[in-house]
Design a protein around this motif. Sequence first.
Motif, PDB file in Angstrom:
ATOM      1  N   VAL A 146     -10.976   1.488  -1.072  1.00  0.00           N
ATOM      2  CA  VAL A 146      -9.940   1.429  -2.238  1.00  0.00           C
ATOM      3  C   VAL A 146      -9.881   0.169  -2.937  1.00  0.00           C
ATOM      4  CG1 VAL A 146      -7.839   1.938  -3.342  1.00  0.00           C
ATOM      5  CG2 VAL A 146      -9.399   3.207  -1.543  1.00  0.00           C
ATOM      6  N   GLU A 147     -10.526  -0.683  -3.504  1.00  0.00           N
ATOM      7  CA  GLU A 147     -10.392  -2.095  -4.167  1.00  0.00           C
ATOM      8  C   GLU A 147      -9.003  -2.109  -4.198  1.00  0.00           C
ATOM      9  OE1 GLU A 147     -12.457  -3.623  -3.784  1.00  0.00           O
ATOM     10  OE2 GLU A 147     -14.875  -2.483  -2.694  1.00  0.00           O
ATOM     11  N   VAL A 187      -8.417  -1.036   1.215  1.00  0.00           N
ATOM     12  CA  VAL A 187      -8.402  -0.611   2.510  1.00  0.00           C
ATOM     13  C   VAL A 187      -9.387   0.127   2.670  1.00  0.00           C
ATOM     14  CG1 VAL A 187      -7.099   1.899   2.537  1.00  0.00           C
ATOM     15  CG2 VAL A 187      -6.036   0.240   1.196  1.00  0.00           C
ATOM     16  N   ASP A 188     -10.046   0.296   3.833  1.00  0.00           N
ATOM     17  CA  ASP A 188     -11.394   0.816   4.642  1.00  0.00           C
ATOM     18  C   ASP A 188     -11.262   2.394   4.186  1.00  0.00           C
ATOM     19  OD1 ASP A 188     -11.931  -1.807   4.730  1.00  0.00           O
ATOM     20  OD2 ASP A 188     -11.389  -1.511   6.730  1.00  0.00           O
ATOM     21  N   TYR A 189     -10.496   2.848   4.734  1.00  0.00           N
ATOM     22  CA  TYR A 189     -10.232   4.071   4.296  1.00  0.00           C
ATOM     23  C   TYR A 189      -8.577   5.529   4.433  1.00  0.00           C
ATOM     24  CZ  TYR A 189     -10.531   4.089   9.576  1.00  0.00           C
ATOM     25  OH  TYR A 189     -10.380   4.156  11.291  1.00  0.00           O
ATOM     26  N   ILE A 210      -0.026  -1.412  -0.030  1.00  0.00           N
ATOM     27  CA  ILE A 210      -0.151  -0.151   0.004  1.00  0.00           C
ATOM     28  C   ILE A 210       1.195   1.458   0.192  1.00  0.00           C
ATOM     29  CG2 ILE A 210      -1.641   1.894   1.153  1.00  0.00           C
ATOM     30  CD1 ILE A 210      -2.681  -1.470   2.547  1.00  0.00           C
ATOM     31  N   THR A 211       0.511   2.694  -1.273  1.00  0.00           N
ATOM     32  CA  THR A 211       1.419   3.381  -1.166  1.00  0.00           C
ATOM     33  C   THR A 211       0.477   4.520  -1.035  1.00  0.00           C
ATOM     34  OG1 THR A 211       2.999   2.081  -2.192  1.00  0.00           O
ATOM     35  CG2 THR A 211       3.281   4.961  -2.557  1.00  0.00           C
ATOM     36  N   VAL A 212       1.127   5.542   0.171  1.00  0.00           N
ATOM     37  CA  VAL A 212       0.498   6.526   0.010  1.00  0.00           C
ATOM     38  C   VAL A 212       0.950   7.761  -0.139  1.00  0.00           C
ATOM     39  CG1 VAL A 212      -1.712   7.955   1.023  1.00  0.00           C
ATOM     40  CG2 VAL A 212      -1.667   5.209   1.485  1.00  0.00           C
ATOM     41  N   ASN A 233      -3.277   0.000  -3.600  1.00  0.00           N
ATOM     42  CA  ASN A 233      -3.401  -1.088  -3.321  1.00  0.00           C
ATOM     43  C   ASN A 233      -3.331  -2.013  -3.847  1.00  0.00           C
ATOM     44  OD1 ASN A 233      -4.496  -2.161  -1.486  1.00  0.00           O
ATOM     45  ND2 ASN A 233      -6.402  -2.221  -1.752  1.00  0.00           N
ATOM     46  N   ASN A 234      -2.009  -2.526  -3.788  1.00  0.00           N
ATOM     47  CA  ASN A 234      -1.903  -3.843  -4.152  1.00  0.00           C
ATOM     48  C   ASN A 234      -1.583  -5.173  -3.845  1.00  0.00           C
ATOM     49  OD1 ASN A 234      -1.064  -2.347  -6.921  1.00  0.00           O
ATOM     50  ND2 ASN A 234       0.973  -1.998  -6.222  1.00  0.00           N
ATOM     51  N   THR A 235      -2.682  -5.028  -2.584  1.00  0.00           N
ATOM     52  CA  THR A 235      -2.817  -5.681  -1.681  1.00  0.00           C
ATOM     53  C   THR A 235      -4.003  -6.792  -2.054  1.00  0.00           C
ATOM     54  OG1 THR A 235      -4.170  -5.119  -0.603  1.00  0.00           O
ATOM     55  CG2 THR A 235      -1.981  -4.626   0.249  1.00  0.00           C
ATOM     56  N   GLY A 236      -4.470  -7.963  -1.520  1.00  0.00           N
ATOM     57  CA  GLY A 236      -5.557  -8.935  -2.269  1.00  0.00           C
ATOM     58  C   GLY A 236      -6.814  -8.876  -1.384  1.00  0.00           C
TER      59      GLY A 236
END
Length: 404
Positions: free
Chosen positions: A243-244, A203-205, A172-174, A197-200
């Motif tokens: 974030v899907e 991200v909730d918020y 996850i990169t912000v 979001n490059n996870t499976g």
Amino acid sequence: MRVQEILSAFSIIYDNDCCVFESADTIRGHVLIRSRREINVSRLELAIRGDVQLKNPKSGCVLSLQRHVNITDTLKLGRYIKNDASEKLKFNLILPSDLYPSVDCKSTTIIYYVQARVYFSYDTEEYTSSIARGFTIIEKVSLDTLSSHYFTHKSWHFDRSYGICPCTRGRITVDLTYERLAFLPGEHIVIKGSIKNNTGRRVDYLKVLLEKIVTIKKVFDKCEEEVSEEVILTRDEPLAMFVEPGVQLVISKNFPLPSMRPSNPNGISIPPYKVYISYRLNAVVRHNGQQYMGTSIPIVIGTELRSTTHRVQRECSAKKLIYYSDKTEGNVPIGEDSPHCFVSAKNLKFMNLYPYFVNLETSSKQSRRIHKLATAIRAENNFLAKLRSAKDSKEGESSAATSP
């Protein structure tokens, strides 16, 4: 006879509606007295009170308790007020030059108020009644005195890896960019950036947090030892929601600053302690049921403009800013301690907060939008109510006509 049966109104009204002052200012206003019966007002006592309390928020131990200001002025009047008549008693009170800024939180309480006590007679009996009204003391914090880095872009980066192979999956990169780090109350912070979001899992918020830090330090000679630190969440604002996986969102947000007291970079000296008030920004990412925070960024809240970065409305172009009451702040009901007191002392602190903002072009318009929405809802409800009443009246007339 009770005082409320004699007086229909008894209040303190400041000429300065916002009730925000500085040390050595003059409080101008009047005491309004409206009587139901004919009375003789003999004298009026006006007092300026200021109370200070420092407390350890964890242990609850009181570190310092004192009355900082206690000034009383007596006006001999001898005025008659007729039935259902009112009288305005004007006053000018000069504030001391060494007042502490107003603070109201769990660890530090510094409150100020004007108390008026009127002595009057009715039907050969003597009566006394008191009223109080709080005011706020601020200390000048000029944005012109700050270094230039407070007015440049500041970046915030968050990068966290998940899974067995973080090089290809589970990251996850912000990246966020704040326009500047020095503001006035009521302005908004321009935030731009992105979240990837490059996870499976989604991200909730992603939220940005505005926190106030109140630090109490004890002074030993030239050294300072921290006694307590209180972190108060002032406001949080969502930047991205749900974030899907595999999605990258672009962020562009105006974060409205609430009504808040200024920063205090030099501290408030209350021997043998010193109180520091500061603010900071942080961001929180919630993923897979857990919250992750990055490095906080300190900001400064001032009271005076930086001429090179602000375009000010005409009414604020004077040397001293004009403060306006925040329409979103609700009025706190004030109780009565006894029939002879029109205000509860325990509620005075609610009258002494910092519910004011500077009316700038960069001020938040959220309250105006809420007002427009509420007006539209009220108009719609009134329209529907009229339709229902007209329909009910027609049904009543038809039923009356068909009845034998």
